[in-house]
Enzyme design. Structure first.
Site, PDB file in Angstrom:
ATOM      1  N   ARG A  32      53.331  25.762  68.135  1.00  0.00           N
ATOM      2  CA  ARG A  32      52.192  25.585  69.037  1.00  0.00           C
ATOM      3  C   ARG A  32      52.036  26.818  69.904  1.00  0.00           C
ATOM      4  O   ARG A  32      52.905  27.673  69.925  1.00  0.00           O
ATOM      5  CB  ARG A  32      52.272  24.294  69.877  1.00  0.00           C
ATOM      6  CG  ARG A  32      53.595  23.723  70.213  1.00  0.00           C
ATOM      7  CD  ARG A  32      54.329  24.231  71.437  1.00  0.00           C
ATOM      8  NE  ARG A  32      53.486  24.697  72.478  1.00  0.00           N
ATOM      9  CZ  ARG A  32      53.630  25.856  73.045  1.00  0.00           C
ATOM     10  NH1 ARG A  32      54.605  26.675  72.702  1.00  0.00           N
ATOM     11  NH2 ARG A  32      52.832  26.238  74.010  1.00  0.00           N
ATOM     12  N   GLY A  33      50.914  26.885  70.606  1.00  0.00           N
ATOM     13  CA  GLY A  33      50.582  28.097  71.352  1.00  0.00           C
ATOM     14  C   GLY A  33      49.548  28.857  70.528  1.00  0.00           C
ATOM     15  O   GLY A  33      49.708  28.985  69.302  1.00  0.00           O
ATOM     16  N   ALA A  34      48.482  29.335  71.210  1.00  0.00           N
ATOM     17  CA  ALA A  34      47.317  29.857  70.482  1.00  0.00           C
ATOM     18  C   ALA A  34      47.636  30.963  69.457  1.00  0.00           C
ATOM     19  O   ALA A  34      47.353  30.806  68.270  1.00  0.00           O
ATOM     20  CB  ALA A  34      46.262  30.299  71.482  1.00  0.00           C
ATOM     21  N   ARG A  72      43.923  21.507  64.906  1.00  0.00           N
ATOM     22  CA  ARG A  72      43.798  21.490  66.371  1.00  0.00           C
ATOM     23  C   ARG A  72      42.479  22.167  66.737  1.00  0.00           C
ATOM     24  O   ARG A  72      42.174  23.238  66.211  1.00  0.00           O
ATOM     25  CB  ARG A  72      45.010  22.198  67.025  1.00  0.00           C
ATOM     26  CG  ARG A  72      46.322  21.481  66.693  1.00  0.00           C
ATOM     27  CD  ARG A  72      47.427  21.797  67.653  1.00  0.00           C
ATOM     28  NE  ARG A  72      47.184  21.260  68.965  1.00  0.00           N
ATOM     29  CZ  ARG A  72      47.902  21.603  70.034  1.00  0.00           C
ATOM     30  NH1 ARG A  72      48.902  22.475  69.916  1.00  0.00           N
ATOM     31  NH2 ARG A  72      47.640  21.068  71.217  1.00  0.00           N
ATOM     32  N   GLN A 177      55.923  21.504  77.908  1.00  0.00           N
ATOM     33  CA  GLN A 177      56.130  22.861  77.362  1.00  0.00           C
ATOM     34  C   GLN A 177      56.798  23.773  78.391  1.00  0.00           C
ATOM     35  O   GLN A 177      57.490  24.720  78.030  1.00  0.00           O
ATOM     36  CB  GLN A 177      54.793  23.480  76.937  1.00  0.00           C
ATOM     37  CG  GLN A 177      54.188  22.859  75.694  1.00  0.00           C
ATOM     38  CD  GLN A 177      53.217  21.742  76.019  1.00  0.00           C
ATOM     39  OE1 GLN A 177      53.322  21.081  77.052  1.00  0.00           O
ATOM     40  NE2 GLN A 177      52.275  21.500  75.138  1.00  0.00           N
ATOM     41  N   ASP A 218      43.827  29.300  75.680  1.00  0.00           N
ATOM     42  CA  ASP A 218      43.601  28.829  74.307  1.00  0.00           C
ATOM     43  C   ASP A 218      42.257  29.295  73.778  1.00  0.00           C
ATOM     44  O   ASP A 218      42.090  29.484  72.584  1.00  0.00           O
ATOM     45  CB  ASP A 218      43.714  27.306  74.232  1.00  0.00           C
ATOM     46  CG  ASP A 218      45.186  26.915  74.334  1.00  0.00           C
ATOM     47  OD1 ASP A 218      45.673  26.730  75.463  1.00  0.00           O
ATOM     48  OD2 ASP A 218      45.846  26.874  73.285  1.00  0.00           O
ATOM     49  N   ASN A 228      42.716  26.249  78.844  1.00  0.00           N
ATOM     50  CA  ASN A 228      44.175  26.358  78.723  1.00  0.00           C
ATOM     51  C   ASN A 228      44.763  24.969  78.970  1.00  0.00           C
ATOM     52  O   ASN A 228      44.037  24.007  79.266  1.00  0.00           O
ATOM     53  CB  ASN A 228      44.726  27.400  79.703  1.00  0.00           C
ATOM     54  CG  ASN A 228      46.174  27.759  79.392  1.00  0.00           C
ATOM     55  OD1 ASN A 228      46.518  28.074  78.251  1.00  0.00           O
ATOM     56  ND2 ASN A 228      47.050  27.667  80.374  1.00  0.00           N
ATOM     57  N   LYS A 229      46.046  24.873  78.845  1.00  0.00           N
ATOM     58  CA  LYS A 229      46.752  23.592  78.972  1.00  0.00           C
ATOM     59  C   LYS A 229      46.269  22.783  80.178  1.00  0.00           C
ATOM     60  O   LYS A 229      46.056  23.327  81.260  1.00  0.00           O
ATOM     61  CB  LYS A 229      48.257  23.879  79.070  1.00  0.00           C
ATOM     62  CG  LYS A 229      49.160  22.685  79.208  1.00  0.00           C
ATOM     63  CD  LYS A 229      48.946  21.635  78.147  1.00  0.00           C
ATOM     64  CE  LYS A 229      49.110  22.153  76.738  1.00  0.00           C
ATOM     65  NZ  LYS A 229      48.534  21.237  75.717  1.00  0.00           N
TER      66      LYS A 229
HETATM   67  O1  MRU Z   1      49.202  22.241  73.288  1.00  0.00           O
HETATM   68  P1  MRU Z   1      49.853  23.576  73.207  1.00  0.00           P
HETATM   69  O2  MRU Z   1      51.298  23.559  73.539  1.00  0.00           O
HETATM   70  O3  MRU Z   1      49.565  24.281  71.892  1.00  0.00           O
HETATM   71  O4  MRU Z   1      49.112  24.422  74.326  1.00  0.00           O
HETATM   72  C1  MRU Z   1      49.452  25.757  74.526  1.00  0.00           C
HETATM   73  C2  MRU Z   1      48.857  26.383  75.719  1.00  0.00           C
HETATM   74  O5  MRU Z   1      48.048  25.804  76.410  1.00  0.00           O
HETATM   75  C3  MRU Z   1      49.237  27.799  76.003  1.00  0.00           C
HETATM   76  O6  MRU Z   1      49.266  28.048  77.366  1.00  0.00           O
HETATM   77  C4  MRU Z   1      48.212  28.711  75.331  1.00  0.00           C
HETATM   78  O7  MRU Z   1      48.129  28.418  73.962  1.00  0.00           O
HETATM   79  C5  MRU Z   1      48.520  30.122  75.506  1.00  0.00           C
HETATM   80  S1  MRU Z   1      49.771  30.610  74.383  1.00  0.00           S
HETATM   81  C6  MRU Z   1      50.098  32.224  74.495  1.00  0.00           C
END
Ligand code: MRU
Length: 335
Positions: A32-34, A72, A177, A218, A228-229
């Site tokens: 996970r993470g963009a 996603r 996270q 994201d 973002n999250k």
């Molecule tokens: O749901 P997730 O864990 O995939 O969400 C991730 C985030 O919100 C991160 O902050 C974002 O992807 C930036 S990653 C460099």
């Protein structure tokens, strides 16, 4: 890929052998993470080429692209990377060429991502003084990218330059996270930090204990609004209220310049179970325990939108910009 569902208690590598497993790994948050899911998606398209039969290989890859994109909805890197690899496949004269071009393109995307995050770290480091206390939300470190991270890369550079820093790590319910991943990264980087409950950030900001907030993204819209999250928006509002600079760190692969504003960014709604339960180490295995009463409903948006007006700057691989349409479009003209 590092299996992020097992961290911080177990370090396991998850080996995906075909594009369906890769799509599931993204959907179920093994990865996970963009930028990380962007790179995984890119390799997923290459995997589809390697699985395909000569006849109708393009149909097989098209279906794989559809599946991977459906995993996603919010992080733009996934769509950016999958499309880039698919364009190469479409141009290939036969399956053999498609295999070669898709794998090369996936490798290129992964390598470019490492380079972009490294530059974000270098630029972001300029914002950090020795003694700075940084607050971050979610995980936007090397686990969430191919390497270095986005929001935490500046801290990693600052540490390597010998600066004394401290990081407040928002726990980031419901998937945690922050406490599970960012804190583990910071331990590995030997950076002093403390995990705080998500609702403690305002307390520390008001006490003057936070010097700068840096989060990842994201998706960034053309006007500089950022998805973002979930919980990022309230941190940005609190930072403004307390006169604390709020920065977002994001590579160009996270910018969706086709959309005008954050209102057009699709927000993922995740399962109620993530809110009902907490998960952690019990003896020697990972266990889920129910927190909420049976019978209650839950709502679980995974992301929120932070309007550009709350963001002091976006740290990109091309420098730090004030978020507005003019500056964002300029980044792409120079590409
Ligand atoms: O749901 P997730 O864990 O995939 O969400 C991730 C985030 O919100 C991160 O902050 C974002 O992807 C930036 S990653 C460099």
């Amino acid at each position: 890929m590092i299996n992020q569902l097992k961290l911080p208690h177990f370090f396991e590598i998850y080996k995906s052998t075909n594009h369906i497993e890769t799509a599931n790994a993204i959907k179920n948050m093994i990865i996970r993470g963009a930028p990380a899911i962007g790179a995984a998606g890119a390799y997923g398209v290459a995997q589809a080429c390697f699985e395909a039969k000569k006849e109708n290989f393009l149909v097989h890859v098209k279906n794989a692209v559809k599946l991977i994109k459906s995993t996603r909805p919010t992080a733009y890197d996934l769509f950016y990377a999958v499309e880039r690899v698919f364009k190469k496949v479409e141009k290939a004269k036969d399956l053999e060429e498609a295999k070669k071009l898709s794998l090369e393109e996936a490798e290129r995307i992964a390598n470019e991502s490492v380079e972009a995050c490294k530059r974000i770290g270098e630029f972001g480091n300029r914002l950090i003084k020795s003694g700075s206390k940084i607050l971050t939300h979610c995980n936007a470190g090397w686990l969430a990218t191919v390497d270095w991270g986005t929001a935490t890369a500046p801290a990693y550079f600052a540490k390597r330059k010998g600066k004394q820093i401290f990081v407040f790590v928002d726990e980031t319910r419901p998937r945690c996270q922050g406490s599970k991943l960012t804190a583990w990264e910071l331990l590995n980087e030997k950076i002093p930090h403390a995990i705080i409950a998500d609702n403690a950030a305002g307390y520390y900001m008001r006490k003057g204990e936070v010097d700068i907030v840096i989060t990842g993204a994201d998706r960034v819209a053309r006007n500089g609004d950022v998805a973002n999250k979930i919980g990022t928006y309230e941190k940005a509002v609190l930072a403004k209220e307390n006169g604390i600079p709020f920065y977002v760190a994001a590579p160009l692969s996270t910018f969706d310049i086709k959309i005008k504003s954050g209102d057009q960014i699709p927000i993922e709604e995740r399962a109620e179970e993530e809110v009902f339960y907490a998960e952690g180490l019990a003896e020697s295995f990972i266990e889920k325990v129910r927190i909420a009463p049976i019978g209650s409903k839950a709502k679980n948006p995974a992301f929120d939108i932070t309007p550009a007006k709350y963001i002091k700057g976006i740290i990109t691989e091309k420098g730090i910009i004030k978020p507005n349409e003019k500056n964002i479009l300029k980044l792409f003209q120079r590409k």
